[in-house]
Motif scaffolding. Structure first.
Motif, PDB file in Angstrom:
ATOM      1  N   THR A 114       7.028   3.785  -9.338  1.00  0.00           N
ATOM      2  CA  THR A 114       6.180   3.038  -8.461  1.00  0.00           C
ATOM      3  C   THR A 114       5.124   1.978  -9.347  1.00  0.00           C
ATOM      4  O   THR A 114       4.603   2.607 -10.360  1.00  0.00           O
ATOM      5  CB  THR A 114       5.291   3.751  -7.452  1.00  0.00           C
ATOM      6  N   ILE A 115       4.970   1.008  -9.328  1.00  0.00           N
ATOM      7  CA  ILE A 115       4.256   0.043 -10.191  1.00  0.00           C
ATOM      8  C   ILE A 115       3.232  -0.875  -9.187  1.00  0.00           C
ATOM      9  O   ILE A 115       3.612  -1.365  -8.261  1.00  0.00           O
ATOM     10  CB  ILE A 115       5.001  -0.934 -11.253  1.00  0.00           C
ATOM     11  N   THR A 116       2.055  -0.996  -9.717  1.00  0.00           N
ATOM     12  CA  THR A 116       1.173  -1.449  -8.878  1.00  0.00           C
ATOM     13  C   THR A 116       0.616  -2.770  -9.704  1.00  0.00           C
ATOM     14  O   THR A 116       0.566  -2.578 -11.125  1.00  0.00           O
ATOM     15  CB  THR A 116      -0.346  -0.692  -8.755  1.00  0.00           C
ATOM     16  N   ILE A 117       0.673  -4.021  -9.270  1.00  0.00           N
ATOM     17  CA  ILE A 117       0.532  -5.234  -9.938  1.00  0.00           C
ATOM     18  C   ILE A 117      -0.678  -5.882  -9.075  1.00  0.00           C
ATOM     19  O   ILE A 117      -0.897  -5.882  -8.071  1.00  0.00           O
ATOM     20  CB  ILE A 117       1.568  -6.068  -9.938  1.00  0.00           C
ATOM     21  N   ASP A 118      -1.765  -6.509  -9.959  1.00  0.00           N
ATOM     22  CA  ASP A 118      -2.757  -7.063  -9.277  1.00  0.00           C
ATOM     23  C   ASP A 118      -2.485  -8.607  -9.505  1.00  0.00           C
ATOM     24  O   ASP A 118      -2.481  -9.204 -10.532  1.00  0.00           O
ATOM     25  CB  ASP A 118      -4.130  -6.878 -10.183  1.00  0.00           C
ATOM     26  N   GLU A 174      -0.422 -14.102  -4.641  1.00  0.00           N
ATOM     27  CA  GLU A 174       0.083 -13.254  -3.512  1.00  0.00           C
ATOM     28  C   GLU A 174       0.952 -14.285  -2.218  1.00  0.00           C
ATOM     29  O   GLU A 174       1.580 -14.152  -1.862  1.00  0.00           O
ATOM     30  CB  GLU A 174      -0.920 -12.332  -2.924  1.00  0.00           C
ATOM     31  N   GLN A 180       8.245  -7.324  -2.226  1.00  0.00           N
ATOM     32  CA  GLN A 180       8.497  -6.154  -3.155  1.00  0.00           C
ATOM     33  C   GLN A 180      10.082  -6.486  -3.552  1.00  0.00           C
ATOM     34  O   GLN A 180      10.355  -6.298  -4.811  1.00  0.00           O
ATOM     35  CB  GLN A 180       8.766  -4.814  -2.603  1.00  0.00           C
TER      36      GLN A 180
END
Length: 97
Positions: free
Chosen positions: A2-6, A12, A27
């Motif tokens: 799992t990777i979180t990106i800002d 967005e 995703q």
């Protein structure tokens, strides 16, 4: 994994728009982009052999070579260009009779 990106709100929004246009979710768009960036694994010897077999399966066996020497090849090219009878094919047919 799992990777979180800002992302900025604008980024967005563009990602959501792209996903909607492609009929998928954000995703999946990001996942496909990351997969395109990853290096591909080197092919195994079995993969190479299978690719060679596939390639060689398309080779056509011609029992009679058309234009076996330079002069015949030249005649054949000229005849084909001029939409005439191909001399070497006619000679082969005459010899077969």
């Amino acid at each position: 994994m799992t990777i979180t990106i800002d992302l900025s709100p604008e980024e967005e929004q563009r990602l959501q728009l792209m996903a909607a246009q492609q009929g998928t979710d954000a995703q999946e768009i990001v996942l496909q982009a990351v997969k395109r960036l990853l290096p591909r694994p080197k092919p195994t010897l079995e993969d190479i052999a299978a690719a060679d077999d596939e390639l060689f399966s398309h080779i056509v066996y011609a029992p009679y070579a058309v234009g076996a020497d330079n002069e015949s090849i030249d005649e054949d090219l000229i005849a084909a260009y001029e939409n005439k009878v191909i001399p070497s094919v006619e000679r082969r047919r005459a010899n077969a009779d």
